[in-house]
Design a protein around this motif. Structure first.
Motif, mmCIF file in Angstrom:
data_model
loop_
_atom_site.group_PDB
_atom_site.id
_atom_site.type_symbol
_atom_site.label_atom_id
_atom_site.label_comp_id
_atom_site.label_asym_id
_atom_site.label_seq_id
_atom_site.Cartn_x
_atom_site.Cartn_y
_atom_site.Cartn_z
ATOM 1 N N GLY A 107 0.695 -1.256 0.002
ATOM 2 C CA GLY A 107 -0.133 -0.182 0.094
ATOM 3 C C GLY A 107 0.869 1.409 -0.002
ATOM 4 O O GLY A 107 0.332 2.158 0.147
ATOM 5 N N ALA A 108 2.122 1.173 -0.165
ATOM 6 C CA ALA A 108 2.946 2.489 -0.134
ATOM 7 C C ALA A 108 2.764 3.095 -1.601
ATOM 8 O O ALA A 108 3.111 4.442 -1.742
ATOM 9 C CB ALA A 108 4.484 2.341 0.060
ATOM 10 N N ALA A 109 2.139 2.619 -2.565
ATOM 11 C CA ALA A 109 1.841 3.020 -3.782
ATOM 12 C C ALA A 109 1.013 4.363 -3.877
ATOM 13 O O ALA A 109 1.148 5.339 -3.296
ATOM 14 C CB ALA A 109 1.643 2.034 -4.750
ATOM 15 N N HIS B 183 4.706 10.669 -8.866
ATOM 16 C CA HIS B 183 4.511 9.407 -9.777
ATOM 17 C C HIS B 183 3.261 8.987 -9.561
ATOM 18 O O HIS B 183 2.805 7.934 -10.243
ATOM 19 C CB HIS B 183 5.615 8.765 -9.930
ATOM 20 C CG HIS B 183 6.123 8.015 -8.893
ATOM 21 N ND1 HIS B 183 6.805 8.506 -7.811
ATOM 22 C CD2 HIS B 183 5.813 6.672 -8.277
ATOM 23 C CE1 HIS B 183 6.789 7.747 -6.792
ATOM 24 N NE2 HIS B 183 6.216 6.477 -7.252
ATOM 25 N N TYR B 184 2.478 9.185 -8.522
ATOM 26 C CA TYR B 184 1.385 8.276 -7.868
ATOM 27 C C TYR B 184 -0.010 8.709 -8.571
ATOM 28 O O TYR B 184 -0.260 9.888 -8.460
ATOM 29 C CB TYR B 184 1.111 8.364 -6.512
ATOM 30 C CG TYR B 184 2.382 7.795 -5.798
ATOM 31 C CD1 TYR B 184 3.051 6.365 -6.363
ATOM 32 C CD2 TYR B 184 2.628 8.061 -4.504
ATOM 33 C CE1 TYR B 184 4.135 5.978 -5.434
ATOM 34 C CE2 TYR B 184 3.618 7.403 -3.920
ATOM 35 C CZ TYR B 184 4.257 6.510 -4.279
ATOM 36 O OH TYR B 184 5.307 5.927 -3.573
ATOM 37 N N GLY C 28 -6.035 4.893 -5.658
ATOM 38 C CA GLY C 28 -4.829 4.809 -6.411
ATOM 39 C C GLY C 28 -4.939 4.164 -7.781
ATOM 40 O O GLY C 28 -5.713 2.985 -7.987
ATOM 41 N N VAL C 29 -4.082 4.416 -8.688
ATOM 42 C CA VAL C 29 -4.296 3.798 -10.108
ATOM 43 C C VAL C 29 -2.870 3.221 -10.446
ATOM 44 O O VAL C 29 -2.126 4.140 -10.799
ATOM 45 C CB VAL C 29 -4.834 4.800 -11.133
ATOM 46 C CG1 VAL C 29 -4.713 4.191 -12.395
ATOM 47 C CG2 VAL C 29 -6.290 5.238 -10.727
ATOM 48 N N ASN C 30 -2.456 2.049 -10.258
ATOM 49 C CA ASN C 30 -1.372 1.499 -10.500
ATOM 50 C C ASN C 30 -1.390 0.528 -11.750
ATOM 51 O O ASN C 30 -2.133 -0.528 -11.866
ATOM 52 C CB ASN C 30 -0.881 0.415 -9.457
ATOM 53 C CG ASN C 30 -0.438 1.375 -8.333
ATOM 54 O OD1 ASN C 30 -0.372 2.668 -8.383
ATOM 55 N ND2 ASN C 30 -0.206 0.522 -7.120
#
Length: 440
Positions: free
Chosen positions: A21-23, A307-308, A327-329
């Motif tokens: 979850g650090a992203a 960048h996130y 978040g969108v990874n």
């Protein structure tokens, strides 16, 4: 990058490690958040992801108290989230006039400059923020960075799992295998690939990585070719073990968000390809038209902490559902469809299997996560039900600067969620388009 050799948010994003979850992050929006919004409290609005309302509230504070450093800095940060650069610079410079050595303000303004390829202007900001590696790296960039040549590239995704791979050429050399991941910032290479390309570092640091130490290097790449698109004069990083060996061999490098925000990119998961085009008003217009004909609604796009990526989505469990910033990874190494914060899972009654502990790494550090199965996860018209996800009971709801975004976090959408869809990321209008099936 590091402070005094210690890991921080830019340590080394190899893509495999952001499962804890650090992203990316997402606030909880429900009755409680709405009640807070009604108070007009700027910080509460910001934490709840109501950025435009928070921006107006901070402006009101500044009208009454022009020397309010926090309000000026937050107002600038809100502008930065939407790539409104003039707005961001106005308020961040206002904050710096109040506190020239404030590290948080300097980091936001440094980010604002690198998003505009104003690397020389960014260097003193990063130095003031305590990020000497960034300062040296960006001070070494001369001329126009990220020069885009070519009209379009359609890159076949050669491998989808466990990591998605496409091919690219470094300094005119033979094709190499690159993972793509928006949970990572810059273009990075294996140490052996950097050596083969004749790269020399302009900055280097010894950092912690997965319970060990590695060397991280930063330089400037002459040419990076992806099919019919070539980028020239590109900031690039690489890493090696203390003995000089490659840190990993699953790919030859990683394409991060900084590359993608210089292009108009469609992550065509369903069609197993990346479609890259120059970022121009005309390509954006065509992308909007194609998305509309495919039934994709435009979703807001926010870019936080260099960048996130974030947009609007929802999570649901047996105790209810919540909608807010998520978040969108895109890309990366992950068998999950989404990551869920521990407290979020409990609040929403998301079924979680705490008997099946999974040891992994989160932002290069050990982490423990557990399988969970939300009733539904949704981003626009894209939806998945009872799908396999992770939850981390120790992952905090709110992670402030310098390690997080500062707004409450619900979860993020990951690699497996996107497979039935094509996703276009438009950094000009800051919109996200998701359509089912292959891209036209």
């Amino acid at each position: 990058m590091t402070n005094n050799g210690k890991w921080d948010r830019r340590s080394l994003f190899q893509g495999a490690a952001l499962l804890a979850g650090a992203a990316a992050t997402a606030p909880l929006l429900g009755t409680a958040a709405t009640a807070l919004a009604d108070t007009g409290d700027a910080d509460a609005l910001f934490k709840a992801g109501k950025f435009d309302q928070a921006g107006r509230a901070y402006e009101e504070i500044l009208k009454k108290d022009p020397a309010n450093l926090h309000a000026a800095r937050q107002r600038g940060y809100i502008g930065l989230l939407s790539n409104r650069f003039a707005e961001a610079e106005k308020y961040l410079k206002m904050a710096l006039q109040l506190a020239p050595d404030d590290k948080e303000t300097n980091s936001y303004l440094g980010d604002c400059y690198i998003r505009q390829d104003k690397f020389a202007l960014s260097a003193p900001c990063w130095e003031a923020a305590g990020e000497d590696g960034y300062a040296k790296w960006f001070a070494a960039v001369s001329g126009e960075a990220y020069q885009v040549h070519g009209d379009i590239a359609r890159l076949e995704i050669k491998q989808m799992d466990p990591i998605p791979l496409v091919e690219g050429s470094v300094n005119g050399g033979p094709a190499k295998r690159f993972m793509f991941y928006t949970g990572a910032p810059n273009l990075s290479l294996r140490a052996s690939v950097a050596k083969e390309a004749g790269l020399s570092p302009v900055a280097s640091q010894k950092i912690e990585y997965e319970n060990g130490m590695i060397w991280a290097y930063y330089g400037i790449l002459d040419s990076f070719k992806l099919g019919g698109i070539e980028l020239r004069n590109v900031p690039v990083g690489w890493s090696s073990t203390e003995s000089g060996e490659d840190v990993g061999t699953d790919s030859d490098g990683l394409i991060g968000t900084w590359v993608f925000y210089h292009l108009l990119t469609t992550f065509d998961y369903a069609g197993r390809q990346l479609i890259l085009r120059p970022r121009t008003p005309e390509t954006a217009r065509k992308a909007r038209a194609a998305a509309a004909s495919a039934g994709a609604q435009p979703l807001p796009l926010w870019l936080a902490r260099e960048h996130y990526l974030h947009s609007i989505g929802s999570f649901a469990g047996v105790a209810g559902s919540r909608t807010g910033v998520v978040g969108v990874n895109l890309g990366g190494t992950s068998e999950i469809a989404a990551g869920v914060r521990g407290e979020t899972g409990k609040q929403l009654g998301i079924r979680s299997d705490y008997d099946r502990e999974i040891g992994t790494f989160g932002s290069s550090h050990p982490a423990v996560v557990y399988p969970c199965y939300p009733k539904e996860i949704r981003l626009g018209n894209a939806v998945a039900k009872e799908v396999y996800c992770y939850t981390n009971p120790n992952s905090k709801i709110n992670v402030p600067w310098p390690f997080g975004t500062g707004f409450d976090a619900m979860g993020w959408f990951s690699h497996c969620f996107w497979k039935p869809y094509n996703i276009t990321v438009d950094f000009t209008d800051m919109k996200l388009y998701i359509a089912r099936g292959k891209a036209a």
